[in-house]
Design an enzyme around this catalytic site. Structure first.
Site, short mmCIF file in Angstrom:
data_model
loop_
_atom_site.label_atom_id
_atom_site.label_comp_id
_atom_site.label_asym_id
_atom_site.label_seq_id
_atom_site.Cartn_x
_atom_site.Cartn_y
_atom_site.Cartn_z
N ASP A 64 22.85 0.79 33.34
CA ASP A 64 23.56 -0.09 32.41
C ASP A 64 22.73 -0.62 31.24
O ASP A 64 23.21 -1.47 30.49
CB ASP A 64 24.24 -1.25 33.15
CG ASP A 64 23.34 -2.00 34.11
OD1 ASP A 64 22.16 -1.63 34.25
OD2 ASP A 64 23.82 -2.97 34.73
N ASN A 69 21.73 -4.51 27.48
CA ASN A 69 22.59 -4.83 28.61
C ASN A 69 23.60 -5.91 28.21
O ASN A 69 23.22 -7.04 27.93
CB ASN A 69 21.70 -5.31 29.77
CG ASN A 69 22.41 -5.33 31.10
OD1 ASN A 69 23.05 -6.30 31.45
ND2 ASN A 69 22.28 -4.24 31.84
N HIS A 105 25.13 -7.73 32.14
CA HIS A 105 25.87 -6.88 33.07
C HIS A 105 25.28 -6.98 34.46
O HIS A 105 26.01 -7.04 35.46
CB HIS A 105 25.86 -5.43 32.56
CG HIS A 105 26.83 -4.53 33.25
ND1 HIS A 105 26.44 -3.61 34.20
CD2 HIS A 105 28.18 -4.39 33.12
CE1 HIS A 105 27.51 -2.94 34.63
NE2 HIS A 105 28.58 -3.40 33.99
#
Length: 308
Positions: free
Chosen positions: A196, A252, A297
């Protein structure tokens, strides 16, 4: 009880778990974590061990509370994990619930994590998550998966094969979810861990991609027809003693809906690019994202996205 229904990274967010840095700890009895010093490319300071300094915990929790405030103002229901004393238990932390559980539609996957000591983090989340929805990945059978190795594109999943996600875990997901019409595309870009800060879907058809890690010819098949925003660099955040995350944690982000995204306030160039694409950007700062290894995230686990 929290509602479980989330299939991608961008639909309208309704309920989410936000992590906690309380009692954060660098494991000193986990055999896999102990090998971190052998594989790390950072040689200037040693891999940390033992309790995270309290001032870092306090500042990280302040920033997480600020994130909760942002989400609540956007009408998102925020849940927090149960407190656990990882410093006494020999575990790690509740800072990154994204690593611990994978929500696929109305199912919860309990993966066999890279660091065995992190299995205990399920206890901090089980009161929030309905027990009858779990698919438990076998442990001690050679499978390795952190949930953050998976990028969800509805019925298509990108599986990053890396130190925290191996082929055996990929095959297990194929067996369990292939029969539920999931298509799982295995990708392998770099020798790191999670996906991510490399592939960041922002809405259906638009994604940021880390140009330092992904060559154009390596772009996943699932993204071939998407608009790709290539990110060539980020502003490195400071860290305390050891950078548990690379500078790319600045990529992120967390999407609240297809038009609204929370972005590291230091990433002015990314913010400008996203605003030019019509996104509403909410800047925020997690001062210890590199020290503790988690951006927006990572420190969240969305459990209900409407229309997912």
């Amino acid at each position: 009880m929290i509602k479980i229904h989330s299939s991608n990274e961008w639909d309208q967010l309704r309920e989410i778990v936000v992590g906690s840095a309380t009692h954060a700890n660098w494991p000193n009895n986990d055999p896999v974590f102990a090998r971190e010093s052998e594989k790390t490319t950072w040689k200037e300071t040693p891999v940390p061990s033992g309790p995270v300094p309290q001032w870092i915990i306090d500042e990280a929790n302040e920033d997480l509370e600020g994130l909760c405030d942002i989400l609540r103002k956007e009408s998102v229901v925020v849940r927090r994990p149960q407190e656990m004393n990882f410093q006494e238990l020999g575990g790690m932390y509740n800072y990154c619930p994204r690593d611990r559980l994978l929500v696929l539609g109305s199912f919860i996957v309990d993966p066999a994590m890279m660091y065995p000591c992190r299995q205990m983090e399920l206890r901090a989340l089980c009161d929030l998550m309905p027990g009858n929805l779990y698919k438990h990945m076998p442990t001690n059978e050679g499978l390795v998966l952190d949930a953050a190795n998976i990028c969800r594109l509805n019925k298509t999943l990108l599986f990053l094969e890396s130190a925290s996600g191996n082929h055996a875990a990929y095959e297990w997901l194929q067996d369990e979810f292939g029969k539920l019409n999931y298509k799982i595309e295995k990708v392998n870009f770099y020798n790191g861990v999670h996906i991510d800060s490399t592939i960041v879907p922002l809405r259906e058809g638009v994604a940021m991609v880390n140009a330092d890690r992904v060559m154009p010819e390596q772009l996943p098949k699932a993204l071939q027809d998407w608009e790709i925003i290539w990110i060539w660099n980020v502003v490195p955040q400071d860290f305390y003693q050891y950078p548990y995350a690379s500078k790319w944690i600045g990529m992120n982000t967390l999407s609240i809906n297809p038009d609204t995204v929370i972005v590291d306030a230091a990433q002015k160039e990314i913010i400008t690019i996203l605003e030019s694409k019509g996104f509403t950007v909410i800047p925020h700062t997690l001062r210890h994202s590199r020290t503790l290894g988690g951006g927006f995230h990572c420190v969240t686990l969305d459990t209900w996205r409407e229309n997912a």
